[in-house]
Design a protein around this motif. Structure first.
Motif, mmCIF file in Angstrom:
data_model
loop_
_atom_site.group_PDB
_atom_site.id
_atom_site.type_symbol
_atom_site.label_atom_id
_atom_site.label_comp_id
_atom_site.label_asym_id
_atom_site.label_seq_id
_atom_site.Cartn_x
_atom_site.Cartn_y
_atom_site.Cartn_z
ATOM 1 N N ALA A 183 98.591 46.356 22.339
ATOM 2 C CA ALA A 183 97.800 45.576 23.291
ATOM 3 C C ALA A 183 98.696 44.611 24.066
ATOM 4 C CB ALA A 183 96.710 44.802 22.552
ATOM 5 N N ASP A 184 98.410 44.455 25.350
ATOM 6 C CA ASP A 184 99.129 43.497 26.207
ATOM 7 C C ASP A 184 100.632 43.711 26.165
ATOM 8 O OD1 ASP A 184 96.649 42.327 26.750
ATOM 9 O OD2 ASP A 184 96.836 40.965 25.045
ATOM 10 N N ALA A 185 101.071 44.956 26.102
ATOM 11 C CA ALA A 185 102.499 45.248 25.985
ATOM 12 C C ALA A 185 103.251 45.001 27.290
ATOM 13 C CB ALA A 185 102.702 46.686 25.532
ATOM 14 N N VAL A 186 102.619 45.313 28.418
ATOM 15 C CA VAL A 186 103.262 45.150 29.726
ATOM 16 C C VAL A 186 102.272 44.508 30.678
ATOM 17 C CG1 VAL A 186 104.245 46.343 31.711
ATOM 18 C CG2 VAL A 186 104.808 47.119 29.409
ATOM 19 N N SER A 187 102.508 43.258 31.025
ATOM 20 C CA SER A 187 101.654 42.543 31.980
ATOM 21 C C SER A 187 100.173 42.680 31.641
ATOM 22 C CB SER A 187 101.922 43.037 33.403
ATOM 23 O OG SER A 187 103.257 42.779 33.774
ATOM 24 N N GLY A 188 99.857 42.543 30.361
ATOM 25 C CA GLY A 188 98.469 42.602 29.926
ATOM 26 C C GLY A 188 97.923 44.000 29.727
ATOM 27 N N LEU A 189 98.736 45.027 29.964
ATOM 28 C CA LEU A 189 98.289 46.414 29.829
ATOM 29 C C LEU A 189 98.705 46.979 28.478
ATOM 30 C CD1 LEU A 189 99.311 47.719 33.354
ATOM 31 C CD2 LEU A 189 96.996 47.223 32.575
ATOM 32 N N PRO A 190 97.839 47.768 27.842
ATOM 33 C CA PRO A 190 98.218 48.414 26.579
ATOM 34 C C PRO A 190 99.197 49.556 26.824
ATOM 35 C CG PRO A 190 96.050 49.153 27.260
ATOM 36 C CD PRO A 190 96.455 48.083 28.239
ATOM 37 N N MET A 191 100.123 49.732 25.883
ATOM 38 C CA MET A 191 101.112 50.808 25.964
ATOM 39 C C MET A 191 101.205 51.495 24.604
ATOM 40 S SD MET A 191 102.232 50.638 29.108
ATOM 41 C CE MET A 191 103.861 51.354 29.266
ATOM 42 N N PRO A 192 101.480 52.791 24.599
ATOM 43 C CA PRO A 192 101.520 53.505 23.319
ATOM 44 C C PRO A 192 102.708 53.097 22.460
ATOM 45 C CG PRO A 192 102.183 54.947 25.123
ATOM 46 C CD PRO A 192 101.682 53.693 25.751
ATOM 47 N N GLY A 193 102.472 53.074 21.147
ATOM 48 C CA GLY A 193 103.543 52.773 20.209
ATOM 49 C C GLY A 193 104.175 54.026 19.632
ATOM 50 N N ARG A 194 103.418 55.119 19.597
ATOM 51 C CA ARG A 194 103.926 56.399 19.107
ATOM 52 C C ARG A 194 103.528 57.507 20.082
ATOM 53 N NH1 ARG A 194 105.513 56.471 13.608
ATOM 54 N NH2 ARG A 194 105.124 54.473 12.565
ATOM 55 N N ILE A 195 104.500 58.348 20.418
ATOM 56 C CA ILE A 195 104.281 59.445 21.359
ATOM 57 C C ILE A 195 104.846 60.717 20.758
ATOM 58 C CG2 ILE A 195 104.709 60.312 23.691
ATOM 59 C CD1 ILE A 195 105.527 56.859 23.606
ATOM 60 N N ASN A 196 104.078 61.778 20.793
ATOM 61 C CA ASN A 196 104.526 63.081 20.317
ATOM 62 C C ASN A 196 104.303 64.103 21.419
ATOM 63 O OD1 ASN A 196 105.230 64.890 17.783
ATOM 64 N ND2 ASN A 196 103.548 65.910 18.845
ATOM 65 N N ALA A 197 105.388 64.639 21.985
ATOM 66 C CA ALA A 197 105.297 65.648 23.044
ATOM 67 C C ALA A 197 105.781 66.979 22.487
ATOM 68 C CB ALA A 197 106.145 65.235 24.241
ATOM 69 N N GLN A 198 104.986 68.038 22.705
ATOM 70 C CA GLN A 198 105.335 69.326 22.120
ATOM 71 C C GLN A 198 104.959 70.456 23.062
ATOM 72 O OE1 GLN A 198 103.751 69.941 18.192
ATOM 73 N NE2 GLN A 198 104.768 71.915 17.918
ATOM 74 N N ARG A 199 105.861 71.423 23.174
ATOM 75 C CA ARG A 199 105.595 72.675 23.880
ATOM 76 C C ARG A 199 106.231 73.788 23.068
ATOM 77 N NH1 ARG A 199 107.679 73.648 29.953
ATOM 78 N NH2 ARG A 199 109.684 73.655 28.848
ATOM 79 N N GLY A 200 105.398 74.619 22.477
ATOM 80 C CA GLY A 200 105.927 75.644 21.593
ATOM 81 C C GLY A 200 106.649 75.000 20.416
ATOM 82 N N GLU A 201 107.884 75.408 20.180
ATOM 83 C CA GLU A 201 108.661 74.853 19.076
ATOM 84 C C GLU A 201 109.448 73.609 19.474
ATOM 85 O OE1 GLU A 201 111.002 78.196 17.772
ATOM 86 O OE2 GLU A 201 109.532 78.666 16.219
ATOM 87 N N ASP A 202 109.437 73.271 20.762
ATOM 88 C CA ASP A 202 110.171 72.093 21.233
ATOM 89 C C ASP A 202 109.320 70.842 21.047
ATOM 90 O OD1 ASP A 202 112.599 73.367 22.272
ATOM 91 O OD2 ASP A 202 111.230 74.295 23.701
ATOM 92 N N ARG A 203 109.922 69.805 20.477
ATOM 93 C CA ARG A 203 109.174 68.582 20.201
ATOM 94 C C ARG A 203 110.045 67.356 20.444
ATOM 95 N NH1 ARG A 203 105.817 67.937 14.690
ATOM 96 N NH2 ARG A 203 104.609 69.539 15.790
ATOM 97 N N VAL A 204 109.424 66.338 21.061
ATOM 98 C CA VAL A 204 110.045 65.029 21.243
ATOM 99 C C VAL A 204 109.092 63.999 20.666
ATOM 100 C CG1 VAL A 204 110.966 63.349 22.880
ATOM 101 C CG2 VAL A 204 111.155 65.798 23.384
#
Length: 216
Positions: A183-204
């Motif tokens: 909450a309030d991470a950037v100028s009062g805007l919420p920002m994610p703390g954990r991100i999981n990006a996946q396409r097929g076997e590729d993951r970040v």
């Protein structure tokens, strides 16, 4: 091939014995106000047009990469401004590191054998040199919980969770899940703390320790 094997070995050295959190459970809430709230949030972040290079911002945290065969993890810093992007990955214990810089349509990768390497496509350069598939051009939007430009990356599907925040964005064949919003991470805007990006076997996978941005 020799270059890719050597970089994959270096990335494996980053991994150690630690694992990062699994992707969150997505709750598809039929909130009719959520799409409008998402558009307002994207506009406040300067991302109404899906330009992932805008505006100036940075983040620092931890990253884990895998491609179905190899995996590695370390510290990540992402800085961008004035049309330039710089991504640095490092493992303090092994002292392995590389830096990707993108400026005026050219990408430069430092920290690799026979480097620095240069090319017009940052993601293609990384994939050829390291074996990792990292969607650099769109990740600047996805990390902030926003869709990338539809004209470039195609239509997106957004699934919302409680609080009218995105739990998942699907675009360009990638599925991006979010958890632990700050909450309030950037100028009062919420920002994610954990991100999981996946396409097929590729993951970040990312765990964000710090957000910083200029929304002027």
């Amino acid at each position: 091939m020799k270059l890719r094997v050597s970089i994959a070995a270096a990335c494996l050295a980053l991994a150690g014995c630690q694992t990062m959190a699994t992707k969150p459970v997505v709750v598809d809430l039929p909130d009719p106000a959520a799409p409008a709230a998402q558009r307002a949030r994207e506009a406040a972040l300067g991302l109404a047009a899906g330009d992932c290079a805008a505006p100036d911002w940075s983040m620092a945290g931890r990253v884990a990469l895998s491609n179905g065969k190899d995996g590695g993890s370390g510290r990540i810093e992402w800085l961008q401004g004035d049309g330039r992007v710089q991504v640095s990955l490092s493992a303090p214990i092994t002292r392995q590191s590389w830096t990707l810089a993108v400026d005026a349509g050219e990408a430069t990768l430092d920290g690799v054998p026979n480097g620095p390497l240069r090319g017009p496509d940052a993601a293609a350069l990384l994939r050829a040199a390291t074996g990792w598939d990292i969607p650099v051009a769109a990740l600047g939007c996805w990390m902030r919980g926003a869709q990338a430009a539809v004209a470039t990356f195609g239509a997106s599907r957004i699934v919302f969770a409680a609080g009218q925040l995105p739990a998942r964005i699907e675009q360009a064949g990638w599925v991006v899940d979010y958890a632990d919003w700050k909450a309030d991470a950037v100028s009062g805007l919420p920002m994610p703390g954990r991100i999981n990006a996946q396409r097929g076997e590729d993951r970040v996978r990312l765990v964000v320790d710090r957000w910083d941005a200029s929304l002027e």
